[in-house]
Design a protein around this motif. Sequence first.
Motif, PDB file in Angstrom:
ATOM      1  N   SER A  22      26.966 -56.257  14.214  1.00  0.00           N
ATOM      2  CA  SER A  22      26.997 -56.240  12.754  1.00  0.00           C
ATOM      3  C   SER A  22      28.410 -56.513  12.263  1.00  0.00           C
ATOM      4  O   SER A  22      29.380 -56.075  12.877  1.00  0.00           O
ATOM      5  N   LYS A  70      23.870 -66.017  -0.520  1.00  0.00           N
ATOM      6  CA  LYS A  70      24.082 -64.576  -0.732  1.00  0.00           C
ATOM      7  C   LYS A  70      25.072 -64.348  -1.859  1.00  0.00           C
ATOM      8  O   LYS A  70      24.860 -63.513  -2.728  1.00  0.00           O
ATOM      9  N   ILE A  95      20.108 -64.190  12.322  1.00  0.00           N
ATOM     10  CA  ILE A  95      21.056 -63.488  11.470  1.00  0.00           C
ATOM     11  C   ILE A  95      20.305 -62.977  10.244  1.00  0.00           C
ATOM     12  O   ILE A  95      19.666 -63.742   9.530  1.00  0.00           O
ATOM     13  N   SER A  96      20.372 -61.684  10.024  1.00  0.00           N
ATOM     14  CA  SER A  96      19.824 -61.060   8.831  1.00  0.00           C
ATOM     15  C   SER A  96      21.013 -60.615   7.997  1.00  0.00           C
ATOM     16  O   SER A  96      21.885 -59.905   8.494  1.00  0.00           O
ATOM     17  N   SER A  97      21.052 -61.047   6.755  1.00  0.00           N
ATOM     18  CA  SER A  97      22.218 -60.718   5.944  1.00  0.00           C
ATOM     19  C   SER A  97      21.819 -60.408   4.513  1.00  0.00           C
ATOM     20  O   SER A  97      20.770 -60.822   4.037  1.00  0.00           O
ATOM     21  N   ALA A 111      25.966 -58.492   7.655  1.00  0.00           N
ATOM     22  CA  ALA A 111      25.064 -59.270   8.500  1.00  0.00           C
ATOM     23  C   ALA A 111      24.831 -58.561   9.828  1.00  0.00           C
ATOM     24  O   ALA A 111      25.734 -57.939  10.385  1.00  0.00           O
TER      25      ALA A 111
END
Length: 190
Positions: A22, A70, A95-97, A111
């Motif tokens: 992260s 974002k 990737i999760s952001s 992220a």
Amino acid sequence: MTTEERNSIELTGTLDRLGLPSVIVSREGRITWMNDASRALFGDLVGQISLGTTVVPEHAPLARREFERKLNGAPFTDYEVDVVTLDGRRVRAVISSVLIPGDDPDRAVFAVAWLEPQPPRVIAEDLTPRQKQVLELLAEGRSTEQIAAALQLTTETVRNHIRHVLQALRAHSRLEAVVVARRQGLIRDT
């Protein structure tokens, strides 16, 4: 020290223990914070431009577009890119952001990276309707007590539901469970 500063320290201390790599990235794309899992995978990159040090060149435009989305207020999103680890391996990452609310330019985007192999897929039938409700409330950032009040359950019952959700999703934390659930389409942004 203000309450906000103390909460920020507690949050990053908690995220340090998260088993998924992260990072927090500034509005200019510079890494301002990394957890231990991220340092172990990529080395200490605090202060460096994130796209130039981890994402392979051919995937950098996609990562840059997602980052800009974002900053422009887009909700939580997932995307896949190849990254290069500290030992030179090229690995596929999801990737999760999400945009971090507020005006702090050093804390723009948080992220989390899922690296291959992906966790086993959970199908909706693996969770009871009540567990799905608890998961959705976790995704909203609600505490155990808030979930208990909203669903008119005891806190112990909610804790049991959370334990089952974590087991079903093979997650080690509530945050990881939400990331897995979003990735697998079990919950959606509202």
